[in-house]
Design a protein around this motif. Structure first.
Motif, PDB file in Angstrom:
ATOM      1  N   LEU A   1      31.082 -97.719 -51.512  1.00 28.48           N
ATOM      2  CA  LEU A   1      30.046 -97.395 -52.486  1.00 28.48           C
ATOM      3  C   LEU A   1      29.651 -95.950 -52.230  1.00 28.48           C
ATOM      4  CD1 LEU A   1      27.862 -98.022 -54.573  1.00 28.48           C
ATOM      5  CD2 LEU A   1      26.541 -99.088 -52.799  1.00 28.48           C
ATOM      6  N   VAL A   2      29.951 -95.095 -53.198  1.00 25.81           N
ATOM      7  CA  VAL A   2      29.771 -93.669 -52.954  1.00 25.81           C
ATOM      8  C   VAL A   2      28.308 -93.277 -53.070  1.00 25.81           C
ATOM      9  CG1 VAL A   2      30.444 -91.386 -53.708  1.00 25.81           C
ATOM     10  CG2 VAL A   2      32.055 -93.238 -53.830  1.00 25.81           C
ATOM     11  N   ASP A   3      27.643 -93.765 -54.132  1.00 31.17           N
ATOM     12  CA  ASP A   3      26.290 -93.289 -54.363  1.00 31.17           C
ATOM     13  C   ASP A   3      25.549 -94.228 -55.293  1.00 31.17           C
ATOM     14  OD1 ASP A   3      24.739 -90.326 -55.770  1.00 31.17           O
ATOM     15  OD2 ASP A   3      24.212 -91.558 -54.043  1.00 31.17           O
ATOM     16  N   VAL A   4      24.239 -94.297 -55.121  1.00 30.35           N
ATOM     17  CA  VAL A   4      23.372 -95.023 -56.040  1.00 30.35           C
ATOM     18  C   VAL A   4      22.426 -93.992 -56.634  1.00 30.35           C
ATOM     19  CG1 VAL A   4      21.669 -96.832 -56.259  1.00 30.35           C
ATOM     20  CG2 VAL A   4      23.452 -97.038 -54.568  1.00 30.35           C
ATOM     21  N   ALA A   5      22.479 -93.811 -57.931  1.00 30.76           N
ATOM     22  CA  ALA A   5      21.652 -92.775 -58.555  1.00 30.76           C
ATOM     23  C   ALA A   5      20.785 -93.398 -59.627  1.00 30.76           C
ATOM     24  CB  ALA A   5      22.534 -91.704 -59.179  1.00 30.76           C
ATOM     25  N   GLY A   6      19.607 -92.846 -59.820  1.00 32.62           N
ATOM     26  CA  GLY A   6      18.760 -93.289 -60.917  1.00 32.62           C
ATOM     27  C   GLY A   6      18.696 -92.196 -61.969  1.00 32.62           C
ATOM     28  N   VAL A   7      18.657 -92.581 -63.244  1.00 31.08           N
ATOM     29  CA  VAL A   7      18.563 -91.594 -64.323  1.00 31.08           C
ATOM     30  C   VAL A   7      17.524 -92.099 -65.304  1.00 31.08           C
ATOM     31  CG1 VAL A   7      19.855 -90.286 -66.021  1.00 31.08           C
ATOM     32  CG2 VAL A   7      21.041 -91.243 -64.079  1.00 31.08           C
ATOM     33  N   ASP A   8      16.746 -91.182 -65.857  1.00 32.11           N
ATOM     34  CA  ASP A   8      15.727 -91.556 -66.833  1.00 32.11           C
ATOM     35  C   ASP A   8      16.098 -90.933 -68.165  1.00 32.11           C
ATOM     36  OD1 ASP A   8      12.111 -91.014 -67.044  1.00 32.11           O
ATOM     37  OD2 ASP A   8      13.477 -92.290 -68.182  1.00 32.11           O
ATOM     38  N   TYR A   9      16.336 -91.772 -69.178  1.00 34.38           N
ATOM     39  CA  TYR A   9      16.761 -91.239 -70.468  1.00 34.38           C
ATOM     40  C   TYR A   9      15.609 -91.123 -71.452  1.00 34.38           C
ATOM     41  CZ  TYR A   9      21.733 -91.528 -69.479  1.00 34.38           C
ATOM     42  OH  TYR A   9      22.982 -91.334 -68.971  1.00 34.38           O
TER      43      TYR A   9
ATOM     44  N   GLU B   1      15.146 -94.687 -52.354  1.00 29.96           N
ATOM     45  CA  GLU B   1      14.895 -93.424 -53.023  1.00 29.96           C
ATOM     46  C   GLU B   1      14.753 -93.621 -54.525  1.00 29.96           C
ATOM     47  OE1 GLU B   1      17.631 -90.316 -52.238  1.00 29.96           O
ATOM     48  OE2 GLU B   1      16.999 -89.282 -54.059  1.00 29.96           O
ATOM     49  N   VAL B   2      15.593 -94.474 -55.111  1.00 30.81           N
ATOM     50  CA  VAL B   2      15.483 -94.716 -56.555  1.00 30.81           C
ATOM     51  C   VAL B   2      14.131 -95.357 -56.863  1.00 30.81           C
ATOM     52  CG1 VAL B   2      16.470 -95.949 -58.498  1.00 30.81           C
ATOM     53  CG2 VAL B   2      17.950 -94.898 -56.845  1.00 30.81           C
ATOM     54  N   TYR B   3      13.681 -96.247 -55.998  1.00 28.64           N
ATOM     55  CA  TYR B   3      12.351 -96.846 -56.200  1.00 28.64           C
ATOM     56  C   TYR B   3      11.269 -95.785 -56.103  1.00 28.64           C
ATOM     57  CZ  TYR B   3       7.959 -98.932 -54.841  1.00 28.64           C
ATOM     58  OH  TYR B   3       6.627 -99.223 -54.757  1.00 28.64           O
ATOM     59  N   ASP B   4      11.379 -94.910 -55.114  1.00 29.03           N
ATOM     60  CA  ASP B   4      10.356 -93.893 -54.903  1.00 29.03           C
ATOM     61  C   ASP B   4      10.271 -92.950 -56.085  1.00 29.03           C
ATOM     62  OD1 ASP B   4       9.890 -91.422 -52.238  1.00 29.03           O
ATOM     63  OD2 ASP B   4       8.608 -92.070 -53.871  1.00 29.03           O
ATOM     64  N   GLN B   5      11.424 -92.526 -56.589  1.00 30.90           N
ATOM     65  CA  GLN B   5      11.409 -91.486 -57.610  1.00 30.90           C
ATOM     66  C   GLN B   5      11.262 -92.041 -59.017  1.00 30.90           C
ATOM     67  OE1 GLN B   5      10.837 -88.762 -56.142  1.00 30.90           O
ATOM     68  NE2 GLN B   5      12.708 -87.617 -55.906  1.00 30.90           N
ATOM     69  N   PHE B   6      11.655 -93.304 -59.251  1.00 24.80           N
ATOM     70  CA  PHE B   6      11.617 -93.832 -60.614  1.00 24.80           C
ATOM     71  C   PHE B   6      10.734 -95.044 -60.770  1.00 24.80           C
ATOM     72  CE2 PHE B   6      14.709 -91.258 -62.684  1.00 24.80           C
ATOM     73  CZ  PHE B   6      15.532 -90.828 -61.680  1.00 24.80           C
ATOM     74  N   GLY B   7      10.511 -95.808 -59.697  1.00 26.19           N
ATOM     75  CA  GLY B   7       9.699 -96.998 -59.823  1.00 26.19           C
ATOM     76  C   GLY B   7      10.476 -98.254 -60.154  1.00 26.19           C
TER      77      GLY B   7
ATOM     78  N   ILE C   1      10.343 -93.270 -49.577  1.00 22.57           N
ATOM     79  CA  ILE C   1      11.158 -92.648 -48.546  1.00 22.57           C
ATOM     80  C   ILE C   1      11.054 -91.132 -48.586  1.00 22.57           C
ATOM     81  CG2 ILE C   1      13.255 -92.493 -49.919  1.00 22.57           C
ATOM     82  CD1 ILE C   1      14.836 -93.361 -47.589  1.00 22.57           C
ATOM     83  N   LEU C   2      10.824 -90.545 -49.729  1.00 25.21           N
ATOM     84  CA  LEU C   2      10.777 -89.091 -49.803  1.00 25.21           C
ATOM     85  C   LEU C   2       9.354 -88.585 -49.918  1.00 25.21           C
ATOM     86  CD1 LEU C   2      13.693 -88.303 -52.249  1.00 25.21           C
ATOM     87  CD2 LEU C   2      13.673 -88.040 -49.816  1.00 25.21           C
ATOM     88  N   ASN C   3       8.548 -89.267 -50.741  1.00 25.42           N
ATOM     89  CA  ASN C   3       7.179 -88.819 -50.939  1.00 25.42           C
ATOM     90  C   ASN C   3       6.280 -89.465 -49.901  1.00 25.42           C
ATOM     91  OD1 ASN C   3       7.443 -87.229 -53.400  1.00 25.42           O
ATOM     92  ND2 ASN C   3       8.131 -89.152 -54.278  1.00 25.42           N
ATOM     93  N   PRO C   4       5.069 -88.914 -49.682  1.00 28.70           N
ATOM     94  CA  PRO C   4       4.158 -89.553 -48.728  1.00 28.70           C
ATOM     95  C   PRO C   4       3.846 -90.986 -49.160  1.00 28.70           C
ATOM     96  CG  PRO C   4       3.276 -87.456 -49.452  1.00 28.70           C
ATOM     97  CD  PRO C   4       4.516 -87.679 -50.228  1.00 28.70           C
ATOM     98  N   ASP C   5       3.465 -91.826 -48.182  1.00 28.41           N
ATOM     99  CA  ASP C   5       3.291 -93.243 -48.482  1.00 28.41           C
ATOM    100  C   ASP C   5       2.176 -93.513 -49.467  1.00 28.41           C
ATOM    101  OD1 ASP C   5       4.071 -94.048 -45.067  1.00 28.41           O
ATOM    102  OD2 ASP C   5       5.337 -94.083 -46.840  1.00 28.41           O
ATOM    103  N   ASP C   6       1.183 -92.608 -49.513  1.00 30.11           N
ATOM    104  CA  ASP C   6       0.069 -92.885 -50.427  1.00 30.11           C
ATOM    105  C   ASP C   6       0.203 -92.121 -51.730  1.00 30.11           C
ATOM    106  OD1 ASP C   6      -2.260 -90.657 -48.696  1.00 30.11           O
ATOM    107  OD2 ASP C   6      -0.180 -90.451 -49.312  1.00 30.11           O
ATOM    108  N   PHE C   7       1.393 -91.661 -52.049  1.00 33.37           N
ATOM    109  CA  PHE C   7       1.609 -90.902 -53.270  1.00 33.37           C
ATOM    110  C   PHE C   7       1.530 -91.836 -54.460  1.00 33.37           C
ATOM    111  CE2 PHE C   7       3.178 -86.932 -54.897  1.00 33.37           C
ATOM    112  CZ  PHE C   7       3.831 -87.246 -56.059  1.00 33.37           C
ATOM    113  N   GLU C   8       0.917 -91.365 -55.527  1.00 37.64           N
ATOM    114  CA  GLU C   8       0.835 -92.196 -56.732  1.00 37.64           C
ATOM    115  C   GLU C   8       1.744 -91.636 -57.787  1.00 37.64           C
ATOM    116  OE1 GLU C   8      -3.758 -93.447 -56.123  1.00 37.64           O
ATOM    117  OE2 GLU C   8      -3.183 -92.383 -57.947  1.00 37.64           O
ATOM    118  N   GLY C   9       2.451 -92.503 -58.448  1.00 36.30           N
ATOM    119  CA  GLY C   9       3.323 -92.029 -59.513  1.00 36.30           C
ATOM    120  C   GLY C   9       4.756 -91.968 -59.043  1.00 36.30           C
ATOM    121  N   HIS C  10       5.651 -91.813 -59.994  1.00 33.11           N
ATOM    122  CA  HIS C  10       7.066 -91.745 -59.680  1.00 33.11           C
ATOM    123  C   HIS C  10       7.587 -90.444 -60.236  1.00 33.11           C
ATOM    124  CE1 HIS C  10       7.142 -95.767 -58.068  1.00 33.11           C
ATOM    125  NE2 HIS C  10       6.343 -96.114 -59.055  1.00 33.11           N
TER     126      HIS C  10
END
Lengths: 192, 399, 165
Positions: A68-76, A127-133, A145-154
């Motif tokens: 499995l090379v990569d798991v990516a999220g995209v928002d259209y 990471e996909v959860y963190d950045q996209f929800g 994983i990337l943003n602080p734990d108490d960050f709100e929003g994606h």
């Protein structure tokens, strides 16, 4: 096949995947897998419904797509509904075949997690959860994983402002309003 | 949390947080260790301390401008990030065959020089972490020679953004060949010196032989590429499997080791440096003259002299600077062999002048998260060496 | 070592003690390794090699413990998750302490005007010298250290007798 040059070998492998693996896949999972026309990189791609993802991934692993090379999220957003896509790239090692699975989902859908089969999906899905929800069912540790734990929003959603919370605060002195914006494109869309 | 439950079960385990500010974690990494005496029972890396929003920032800039932020990701090897993104966009535009040969060969030379520079940092800091203080001085001083070449080519020591969509930013300087020749004369001796103080050194061997072993199946499941998988017996190298930029024309080997331990990860890097020197030699001998940008005024800026005389050139210049160019809608995945492993770019375009999504597949991200598997059962004193062996660069892990 | 009067009070003996202390502090600045990102690689060139040797001015010892350092060179971009860490490390440094914001990202957010990067380290800790560049050449950092040394020797309010006063 030492007589072919490497580019031809790659093209041949991709064509083999498109000609053999994809039809088998469509046969084995009718209604849950849909073929997509090729784009500029000629990697065969299919749409997969979220509930079929785990079985399709295991099926592919059995066929030799072990990496499995990569798991990516995209928002259209706002081009289409469902707005999100989770994109998985698989590769046959040591052969050259590659295939791309695209799972369309909306904000409420849950995608099954592949972290039990491939250990690398664990941080990638976080990471996909963190950045996209997008929530991954069955993930052992779905935290930011990337943003602080108490960050709100994606942040990587297209309707999240680039400057984040600073943009959401209305300034008493609108210091950003008269800013020189040197890049001309269409007039700003709603929500940007 | 899982850690707390385990702690309640075995009360004599100590939780040690090797914090983000630490001299030996190669950047901002936090590792939460659960220790039974000196033995690591579990290690959980925590990253995110350098998250920069590069992928979001790239969506706000035009295709050509996004090169500047992508450069700053894996900050010790900016030419490879640069080139990977540019190759992905060129694939989406469909102009991969029209890039002039001078640009292609120059890209190969610069990328291989960058690979040597990055490996020098890995070796310098890695051997330094294990106690060989001389390594950092020798490695950084040799790396300065490479950075002098980059300064002559691109204007700054690193983050040059020199490789552009359509070719190069400007022509190579006239003394480029002499500078690279000088470096090629100097490098092998210095690298041999570095190798002499490390690989056969008894302290180095006892600290790295047999440590942090990884099997081929584990490497596949953990998404390892680059030197991490080539030490487990596989010869997976993107330059041989999916060649780009004319790598199929150069004669070089891909070193493979079978043990999967930390010693092989250091040893393989030395061999990779020598192979890169071979590639640079061959590329330099075949560096053709000619244009360094494709001839398409809709994508690249016209030469300044023309802009002052021709109306169309002026209009093209204006449009390219203000708006950029449109890339046809679609998705492209392009991977290259960065010094850390397989660096992939999944670029989604919606037909406009700015990227819709640039997803970077970061090799160091997966290397760091494999620490939880490969550190089990080792001692705390191995932690530093194993982290160094993963070659982490946190600009890429956290993007 | 001219006897420049820093404060009105003092007199002859204390002003020479003050200048002596300032001379000592300026010539033995021990930086703290606070490398975050790309600028850290440029900073690593400073102690490692004869070209940009910072040891000539007394800064050979790059300490990793904040308790033993007096200069924090913030080299790299400060993300939101790192803010409590930098605050804690800054508080752990004993007086007198100075901060150099190295690079564009530490000075003002740099290329990254977005949700994830603090737009300048001076929003979180007080900064003495800003070094522009992306990344600044090691020569630029050395110039910044020279400016800092000059300032400590002449009139920096944190140096000299202030610590004991």
């Amino acid at each position: 096949m030492a007589d072919l040059n490497p580019h031809e070998r790659v093209q041949q492998a991709l064509q083999r995947v498109a000609a053999e693996v994809v039809p088998d896949l469509l046969e084995a999972f009718p209604g849950q897998v849909e073929e997509i026309p090729l784009t500029a990189d000629r990697i065969p791609q299919v749409f997969v419904t979220p509930d079929a993802l785990e079985t399709v991934a295991l099926w592919l692993k059995g066929k030799g797509f072990v990496q499995l090379v990569d798991v990516a999220g995209v928002d259209y957003w706002p081009h289409r509904e469902p707005r999100f896509e989770v994109v998985y790239h698989f590769r046959e090692l040591p052969n050259l075949g590659m295939i791309r699975l695209r799972v369309r989902c909306s904000e409420q859908d849950q995608v099954p997690s592949l972290s039990r089969i491939w250990g690398m999906a664990n941080p990638a899905e976080r990471e996909v959860y963190d950045q996209f929800g997008i929530i991954f069912k069955g993930h052992p540790n779905l935290k930011r994983i990337l943003n602080p734990d108490d960050f709100e929003g994606h942040p990587l959603r297209r309707d999240y402002p680039i400057r984040g919370p600073r943009d959401l605060i209305k300034l008493a002195m609108p210091a950003d309003e008269g800013r020189y914006r040197p890049f001309v494109s269409e007039p700003p869309e709603e929500g940007k | 949390m899982a850690l707390k439950e385990q702690q309640q079960e075995k009360k004599d385990h100590m939780i040690l947080s090797v914090g983000p500010h630490h001299p030996a974690t190669h950047g901002v990494l936090r590792v939460v260790l659960e220790l039974d005496g000196e033995t690591i029972v579990s290690a959980q890396p925590e990253t995110g301390f350098l998250h920069t929003g590069i992928e979001k920032q790239a969506e706000q800039l035009t295709w050509q401008q996004a090169i500047t932020v992508i450069d700053r990701m894996d900050y010790v090897s900016s030419f490879t990030n640069n080139c990977g993104y540019v190759l992905a966009v060129e694939k989406a535009l469909g102009i991969t065959d029209r890039i002039p040969p001078r640009a292609t060969v120059a890209r190969v030379i610069l990328m291989e020089l960058q690979r040597i520079a990055s490996h020098l940092i890995f070796l310098g800091t890695g051997i330094f972490d294990l106690g060989g203080m001389a390594a950092i001085f020798w490695a950084f001083s040799l790396r300065d020679r490479i950075l002098d070449i980059f300064e002559a080519v691109g204007g700054v020591r690193f983050h040059t953004s020199y490789i552009r969509i359509g070719g190069l930013a400007k022509d190579l300087p006239e003394n480029f060949k002499e500078m690279v020749e000088e470096f090629l004369k100097l490098a092998p001796g210095r690298i041999e010196e570095l190798r002499d103080i490390s690989l056969e050194n008894p302290i180095f061997k006892s600290r790295t032989k047999g440590i942090a072993k990884m099997t081929y199946e584990q490497a596949l499941a953990l998404g390892q590429t680059g030197h991490m998988i080539r030490t487990t017996g596989s010869d997976y190298d993107v330059r041989k499997y999916y060649p780009y930029c004319g790598y199929e024309n150069y004669d070089f080997k891909v070193p493979v080791y079978q043990d999967g331990d930390l010693w092989s990860r250091f040893a393989i890097r030395f061999e990779e440096i020598f192979e890169s020197l071979k590639i640079i030699r061959q590329a330099l001998d075949n560096l053709p003259d000619g244009p360094w940008l494709i001839d398409d005024r809709k994508l690249v800026l016209p030469p300044k002299a023309e802009v002052k005389e021709s109306m169309e050139a002026l209009i093209h210049h204006f449009k390219l600077v203000q708006y950029g160019f449109d890339v046809p809608a679609g998705e492209v995945y392009q991977c290259i062999e960065s010094p850390k492993g397989e660096l992939g770019f999944y670029v989604v375009s919606d037909g406009r002048n700015k990227p819709m999504r640039v997803r970077v597949r970061p090799p160091c991200f997966y290397s760091i998260y494999s620490l939880s598997e490969i550190l089990k059962g080792h001692m705390v004193s191995d932690l530093v060496a194993v982290i160094a062996g993963c070659d982490p660069i946190f600009g890429e892990v956290d993007r | 070592m001219s006897g420049e009067v820093v404060r009105g009070d003092g007199g002859f003996i204390t002003t020479t003690v003050d200048s002596f202390l300032r001379w000592a502090q300026a010539n033995s600045i021990w930086p703290l390794t606070f490398g975050l990102a790309c600028c850290a690689i440029e900073m690593m060139n400073l102690p490692s090699g004869p070209q940009y040797d910072i040891a000539q001015w007394g800064s050979e010892a790059f300490r990793s413990s904040p308790r033993q350092a007096d200069l924090m060179i913030v080299s790299g971009r400060l993300s939101n998750k790192m803010v409590p860490v930098i605050q804690q490390v800054y508080q752990q440094m004993p007086e007198p302490k100075w901060v150099v914001a190295m690079g564009a990202c530490a000075s003002s957010g740099g290329v990254f005007d977005n949700y994830a990067i603090v737009q300048g380290v001076d929003k979180v800790i007080p900064v003495d010298i800003y070094v522009p560049g992306c990344p600044p050449s090691p020569d630029a950092v050395i110039y910044a250290i020279q400016k800092l040394r000059e300032r400590i020797r002449k009139n920096d309010p944190k140096g000299g007798l202030a610590v004991y006063g």
